[in-house]
Design an enzyme around this catalytic site. Structure first.
Site, PDB file in Angstrom:
ATOM      1  N   GLY A  31       0.815  -1.217   0.000  1.00 30.60           N
ATOM      2  CA  GLY A  31       0.000   0.000   0.000  1.00 30.60           C
ATOM      3  C   GLY A  31       0.845   1.261   0.000  1.00 30.60           C
ATOM      4  O   GLY A  31       2.023   1.214  -0.339  1.00 30.60           O
ATOM      5  N   HIS A  34       2.328   4.603  -5.041  1.00 33.62           N
ATOM      6  CA  HIS A  34       2.946   5.700  -5.793  1.00 33.62           C
ATOM      7  C   HIS A  34       3.077   5.279  -7.255  1.00 33.62           C
ATOM      8  O   HIS A  34       2.632   4.185  -7.634  1.00 33.62           O
ATOM      9  CB  HIS A  34       4.298   6.084  -5.178  1.00 33.62           C
ATOM     10  CG  HIS A  34       5.221   4.912  -4.971  1.00 33.62           C
ATOM     11  ND1 HIS A  34       5.754   4.189  -6.010  1.00 33.62           N
ATOM     12  CD2 HIS A  34       5.676   4.309  -3.840  1.00 33.62           C
ATOM     13  CE1 HIS A  34       6.512   3.229  -5.548  1.00 33.62           C
ATOM     14  NE2 HIS A  34       6.480   3.262  -4.216  1.00 33.62           N
ATOM     15  N   HIS A  37       4.234   1.659  -8.120  1.00 31.72           N
ATOM     16  CA  HIS A  37       3.208   0.615  -8.052  1.00 31.72           C
ATOM     17  C   HIS A  37       2.278   0.713  -9.268  1.00 31.72           C
ATOM     18  O   HIS A  37       1.877  -0.300  -9.848  1.00 31.72           O
ATOM     19  CB  HIS A  37       2.346   0.789  -6.794  1.00 31.72           C
ATOM     20  CG  HIS A  37       3.102   0.695  -5.503  1.00 31.72           C
ATOM     21  ND1 HIS A  37       3.257   1.775  -4.655  1.00 31.72           N
ATOM     22  CD2 HIS A  37       3.713  -0.344  -4.898  1.00 31.72           C
ATOM     23  CE1 HIS A  37       3.936   1.388  -3.591  1.00 31.72           C
ATOM     24  NE2 HIS A  37       4.233   0.121  -3.703  1.00 31.72           N
ATOM     25  N   GLY A 148       8.709  -5.235  -8.841  1.00 29.63           N
ATOM     26  CA  GLY A 148       9.583  -4.121  -9.217  1.00 29.63           C
ATOM     27  C   GLY A 148      11.053  -4.462  -9.042  1.00 29.63           C
ATOM     28  O   GLY A 148      11.439  -5.082  -8.044  1.00 29.63           O
ATOM     29  N   LYS A 150      13.194  -2.494  -8.222  1.00 30.89           N
ATOM     30  CA  LYS A 150      13.643  -1.744  -7.042  1.00 30.89           C
ATOM     31  C   LYS A 150      13.995  -2.699  -5.900  1.00 30.89           C
ATOM     32  O   LYS A 150      14.940  -2.486  -5.156  1.00 30.89           O
ATOM     33  CB  LYS A 150      12.530  -0.780  -6.646  1.00 30.89           C
ATOM     34  CG  LYS A 150      12.524  -0.337  -5.227  1.00 30.89           C
ATOM     35  CD  LYS A 150      12.864   1.107  -5.119  1.00 30.89           C
ATOM     36  CE  LYS A 150      13.083   1.572  -3.710  1.00 30.89           C
ATOM     37  NZ  LYS A 150      12.403   0.855  -2.676  1.00 30.89           N
TER      38      LYS A 150
HETATM   39  P1  AMP Z   1       5.937  -2.434  -1.798  1.00 36.35           P
HETATM   40  O1  AMP Z   1       4.555  -1.898  -1.584  1.00 36.35           O
HETATM   41  O2  AMP Z   1       7.020  -1.489  -1.449  1.00 36.35           O
HETATM   42  O3  AMP Z   1       6.123  -3.816  -1.222  1.00 36.35           O
HETATM   43  O4  AMP Z   1       6.070  -2.633  -3.375  1.00 36.35           O
HETATM   44  C1  AMP Z   1       5.152  -3.416  -4.090  1.00 36.35           C
HETATM   45  C2  AMP Z   1       5.732  -3.723  -5.447  1.00 36.35           C
HETATM   46  O5  AMP Z   1       6.016  -2.501  -6.126  1.00 36.35           O
HETATM   47  C3  AMP Z   1       7.063  -4.488  -5.350  1.00 36.35           C
HETATM   48  O6  AMP Z   1       7.126  -5.442  -6.386  1.00 36.35           O
HETATM   49  C4  AMP Z   1       8.073  -3.396  -5.531  1.00 36.35           C
HETATM   50  O7  AMP Z   1       9.318  -3.845  -6.039  1.00 36.35           O
HETATM   51  C5  AMP Z   1       7.373  -2.486  -6.524  1.00 36.35           C
HETATM   52  N1  AMP Z   1       7.930  -1.134  -6.453  1.00 36.35           N
HETATM   53  C6  AMP Z   1       8.157  -0.399  -5.336  1.00 36.35           C
HETATM   54  N2  AMP Z   1       8.733   0.779  -5.658  1.00 36.35           N
HETATM   55  C7  AMP Z   1       8.886   0.776  -7.006  1.00 36.35           C
HETATM   56  C8  AMP Z   1       9.418   1.701  -7.946  1.00 36.35           C
HETATM   57  N3  AMP Z   1       9.930   2.872  -7.575  1.00 36.35           N
HETATM   58  N4  AMP Z   1       9.393   1.371  -9.253  1.00 36.35           N
HETATM   59  C9  AMP Z   1       8.876   0.174  -9.664  1.00 36.35           C
HETATM   60  N5  AMP Z   1       8.360  -0.740  -8.826  1.00 36.35           N
HETATM   61  C10 AMP Z   1       8.362  -0.445  -7.514  1.00 36.35           C
END
Ligand code: AMP
Length: 281
Positions: A31, A34, A37, A148, A150
């Site tokens: 969640g 941005h 996501h 991602g 990242k």
């Molecule tokens: P998170 O909510 O941080 O667990 O991220 C959810 C998904 O979004 C994961 O697969 C992350 O790697 C991806 N993600 C987070 N930040 C970015 C970004 N800046 N660019 C691309 N994918 C991202």
């Protein structure tokens, strides 16, 4: 967009949709959504007929309870963003729904990948990621899973999970979305002051410096210079600045001039832990 809180309801709905034989794409998140996501959602919409996003702040993957307590929760805005992005289904379960029998269970053995970088600096983190992804993938059973770049190491851990169970799931790894300043978008950035956010851009510049300066031979000076650049901008602590094999994440001291390598950074500014990486070659 339809919102489900219960795994059984989501599974029933997906079983009905399966009759339409549409490809499903899954974007699991914590969640506080941005643009990063939303790119994953957009990629899924390009290649699948149904895009499912999950929002679940997984307590099992937070090795630091303070980090869990401070993790931003913005569910109303998230729902709006997902609606606008054209997401079809949101799965927004409770902790009890995901872990009806508690978060215990047998200790998972992830092997080498859990002993380096994020694995060594955040003990238990990947075991928590593995646990939640095992549960989520069994509920959603997507055709394509969107992750991602990242979270480079996390992609490898989840790839290992899919391979271990032999699930017919394609992994699509989406490039990191950055602010125009170069800072990788992250839900944790919302905890940075404007000043720290500006200084945090050094991470990307340090990574770029490593990419521009990489030559065959020792990479020690590269990583040391990059670490000095980051500390000079007021980062209070560096967990790692490393060059590693892009396929295995084995640390590299001497680059052979031909194998694929990635540079990875984890560092703290304003007590917020940021990670980033770029493929060097
Ligand atoms: P998170 O909510 O941080 O667990 O991220 C959810 C998904 O979004 C994961 O697969 C992350 O790697 C991806 N993600 C987070 N930040 C970015 C970004 N800046 N660019 C691309 N994918 C991202």
């Amino acid at each position: 967009m339809i919102l489900f809180k219960k795994a059984a309801d989501l599974a029933d709905h997906l079983a009905i949709l399966a009759q339409k034989q549409l490809k499903t794409g899954f974007v699991p998140t914590l969640g506080a959504l941005h643009e990063g996501h939303l790119l994953l959602i957009a990629q899924s919409r390009k290649r699948t007929g149904i895009t499912i996003c999950s929002i679940f702040v997984n307590p099992a993957q937070f090795n630091d309870p303070a980090d869990f307590a401070k993790y931003p929760v913005t569910i109303e805005q998230d729902i709006l963003k997902l609606e606008q992005a054209g997401c079809d289904i949101l799965f927004f379960p409770s902790v009890n729904e995901i872990y009806p029998d508690g978060m215990g269970g047998p200790e998972l053995e992830l092997g080498f990948i859990d002993t380096v970088l994020e694995g060594s600096k955040r003990p238990g983190h990947f075991k928590g990621v593995y646990k939640v992804m095992h549960r989520l993938l069994r509920i959603v059973e997507p055709d394509i899973l969107y992750l991602g770049q990242k979270d480079y190491q996390q992609c490898m851990v989840i790839g290992q999970l899919i391979e271990k169970y032999g699930w017919p799931i394609e992994l699509d790894i989406v490039p990191t979305v950055r602010e125009t300043s170069g800072l990788a978008m992250s839900s944790r950035n919302t905890r940075l002051s404007a000043d720290a956010k500006e200084r945090a851009t050094i991470i990307y510049r340090a990574l770029q410096f490593m990419k521009d300066s990489l030559v065959k031979g020792s990479v020690g000076e590269l990583t040391e210079t990059a670490a000095r650049m980051i500390l000079a901008e007021g980062f209070e602590k560096i967990d790692y600045v490393t060059v590693a094999d892009a396929k295995t994440l084995e640390p590299i001291d001497i680059w052979d001039g031909k194998s694929s390598v990635v540079a990875l950074v984890a560092a703290f500014i304003d007590s917020v832990r940021l990670i980033d990486n770029i493929i060097l070659f």
